[in-house]
Structures are given as C-alpha cells and as structure tokens.
Design an enzyme around this catalytic site. Structure first.
Site, short mmCIF file in Angstrom:
data_model
loop_
_atom_site.label_atom_id
_atom_site.label_comp_id
_atom_site.label_asym_id
_atom_site.label_seq_id
_atom_site.Cartn_x
_atom_site.Cartn_y
_atom_site.Cartn_z
N ASP A 153 10.14 39.99 -13.43
CA ASP A 153 10.07 39.74 -12.35
C ASP A 153 10.16 41.57 -12.10
OD1 ASP A 153 11.62 39.04 -9.93
OD2 ASP A 153 13.83 38.38 -10.88
N HIS A 176 2.75 42.14 -6.53
CA HIS A 176 1.85 40.39 -7.75
C HIS A 176 1.12 40.61 -8.64
CE1 HIS A 176 5.03 37.76 -6.32
NE2 HIS A 176 4.85 38.19 -5.22
N LEU A 218 -3.76 37.14 -30.72
CA LEU A 218 -2.84 36.94 -29.76
C LEU A 218 -2.54 35.67 -29.65
CD1 LEU A 218 0.38 38.50 -28.93
CD2 LEU A 218 -0.94 38.51 -26.77
C1 IPE Z 1 11.47 33.72 -11.65
O1 IPE Z 1 11.79 35.06 -11.28
C2 IPE Z 1 10.65 33.26 -11.99
C3 IPE Z 1 9.44 34.05 -12.69
C4 IPE Z 1 9.39 35.52 -13.23
C5 IPE Z 1 8.36 33.63 -12.33
P1 IPE Z 1 12.25 34.87 -10.03
O2 IPE Z 1 12.36 36.43 -8.54
O3 IPE Z 1 11.97 33.62 -9.24
O4 IPE Z 1 14.10 34.55 -10.23
P2 IPE Z 1 15.39 34.52 -9.02
O5 IPE Z 1 14.90 33.71 -8.18
O6 IPE Z 1 15.60 35.86 -8.81
O7 IPE Z 1 16.34 33.54 -9.83
C1 IPE Z 2 8.08 38.37 -9.65
O1 IPE Z 2 8.50 38.96 -8.81
C2 IPE Z 2 7.33 37.33 -10.18
C3 IPE Z 2 7.36 36.38 -9.48
C4 IPE Z 2 8.29 35.17 -9.18
C5 IPE Z 2 6.00 35.05 -9.43
P1 IPE Z 2 9.65 38.97 -7.62
O2 IPE Z 2 8.31 38.32 -6.59
O3 IPE Z 2 10.86 37.80 -8.20
O4 IPE Z 2 9.46 40.06 -7.30
P2 IPE Z 2 11.06 40.12 -6.08
O5 IPE Z 2 12.06 39.71 -7.18
O6 IPE Z 2 10.60 39.14 -5.29
O7 IPE Z 2 11.39 41.77 -6.65
MG MG Z 3 12.41 37.78 -8.48
#
Ligand code: IPE
Ligand code: IPE
Ligand code: MG
Length: 247
Positions: free
Chosen positions: A23, A40, A134
C-alpha cells in the site's frame, strides 16, 4: 563486516510464507508531485526486487496483494492504468520466472479480468508450474470474503452431488476449497504505508499470522525493510492458543 552481517542474518527466524499488502503507491507519487500511475509503476518494480530479496533470505512463499475486489471502486482511468500495468507485469514475470526458477500463481476471481490478461495468467501459471524456486502468488481481483463465498459455491456443488455429508466438513476441508488450497498459511503479514487494517486480505489464512505494519510507502520498501519485518517476526512468541511457546 560482511561476515558479521551474514552471522546476524543467520540468527533470524525466517518465516516460510510472507504475505504483503503493498500500500502507499498513490501517496508516494503525490509526495513527488507525480501522477498516481507513476506510483504504481514504481510499486511494480519494487515487487520484482522483493521476490529476489525474499528468496535470498530463505523465504519459500511470497504472496502479494495487487488488486482487491474493492479496487474496482476506483476511477475508470486508475483501474485501466492498473490493468495495463498488470498486463506488462505478467509478461515480464514470465521472462523472470524462466531466469530465477520462480513458480507463479494467481489467487482471486480472474473470471472478471479481460481475456488477454486471463490468458497470460494461465500461460504464466502453466509454464512456471514445475519451477522449484520461490512460490510467488499474486492476489488479483482478490477479496477474502469473495474467496469464501466462491469456496462455498464449489462445496455446495460437491455436496449436491453427494461427495460428502455435513458432518464431514472440517477446517481442513474448507481450506481445500479456498484459492490457497496448496500453500501454507502466511506466517507473517506485512502492510506498508501506515494503515493498520487487513482490507479483506487472507482473513481465513491469517488467523494466526504475525502482523507487521510499517509507515514506509510500498515503492520505498526494500531488502532492509524486509529484514526489519523479519527481525520483528523473529522476536514474536507464537503460541497458537497454547500456554507455552511453540518456538
Ligand atoms: C489494499 O489497499 C489493496 C491492495 C493493496 C491491493 P487499498 O489501498 O485498496 O486499501 P484501503 O482502501 O486503504 O483499505
Ligand atoms: C496500493 O497503493 C496499490 C493498490 C491498491 C492497487 P494505493 O493506490 O492504495 O496507494 P495509496 O493508498 O492511495 O497511497
Ligand atoms: Mg491504498
């Protein structure tokens, strides 16, 4: 110095299965005044590096949360960016699995993905199936509750065809209907970016996992950070409900 380092590492208890909620890509990009897509892309490079780092530390199973069943709620353009990135990622992953002997699997409901992405997942899974490095699992359109619902549907079909009776149902049996049927439960679940929640990631499988949360944003997560998480894990006393340590 190098020797000391390797001695220190050899004292660590290495988890067999590490699962990561990757995240913070969006916030990483925002801090640099870049579009979320740049976060990303950076995040997907981190995944590649972490696979090699995990294996070099002795981790056998690595599972990463790449796209949740809830992530469809994001804007159309962000979902399209993520799907394009996953397309590229799966292609690169095939090349990498040939070089580093990694076995790649996908968990989640892939029926909702575009045909070409689904096909590249099938190819990647098939071609890397007998690799012995892995065991790398990508959770894609994955949601723990959705996984349990899909497991119940499959189970009910078997029940209807008379394969078992209600009393046969055990925890082990339910586990076999989950997407993770052929892997051990995660020993350690890591979440980056400072959020302290599991967001529907492996709720059944992580019942007894150690949980590690770090403020580091996913694109900045590296081998040093992975070692910190393992150091934390090494210091935990896993009891699995008993009064004494199982370590
Ligand atoms: C969790 O992250 C999902 C992934 C890392 C793929 P999100 O950013 O989507 O989760 P929430 O919305 O903060 O709970
Ligand atoms: C995690 O990063 C990737 C996915 C959930 C696909 P985020 O896109 O959730 O990044 P933040 O939480 O907005 O920083
Ligand atoms: Mg996120």
């Amino acid at each position: 110095m190098a020797k000391r380092k390797s001695e220190e590492l050899s004292e660590l208890k290495i988890p067999a299965h590490v699962a990561i909620i990757m995240d913070g890509n969006g916030r990483w990009a925002k801090k640099r005044l870049l579009p979320r897509s740049a976060g990303h892309s950076a995040g997907s490079r981190t995944v590649e590096q972490i696979c090699d780092d995990a294996w070099s530390l002795g981790i056998k199973y690595l599972t990463v949360y790449a796209f949740s069943t809830e992530n469809w709620k994001r804007s159309e353009s962000e979902v399209a960016t993520l799907m394009d990135l996953l397309r590229k990622y799966m292609k690169n992953c095939l090349e990498r699995s040939r070089k580093n002997n990694m076995r790649v699997r996908v968990i989640g409901d892939i029926t909702r993905l575009d045909d070409d992405l689904r096909e590249s997942i099938v190819t990647l899974t098939r071609e890397s199936a007998s690799n012995t490095g892995l065991c790398f699992t990508v959770a894609l359109n994955y949601g723990g509750r959705d996984e349990i619902v899909r497991a119940f549907r499959k189970m009910l079909a078997d029940y209807d065809s008379g394969r078992f009776v209600a009393d046969d149902i055990t925890e082990e049996m339910l586990s076999e209907y989950l997407d993770t049927y052929d892997m051990p439960d995660p020993d350690l679940v890591i979440r980056t970016s400072g959020e302290i929640r599991l967001s529907n990631f492996l709720p059944w499988q992580s019942a007894y996992s150690e949980l590690y949360f770090t403020d580091v944003l996913w694109p900045d997560f590296d081998k040093k950070e992975l070692i910190k998480a393992i150091e934390y894990y090494s210091g935990r006393d896993r009891r699995f409900g008993s009064e004494t340590s199982k370590n």
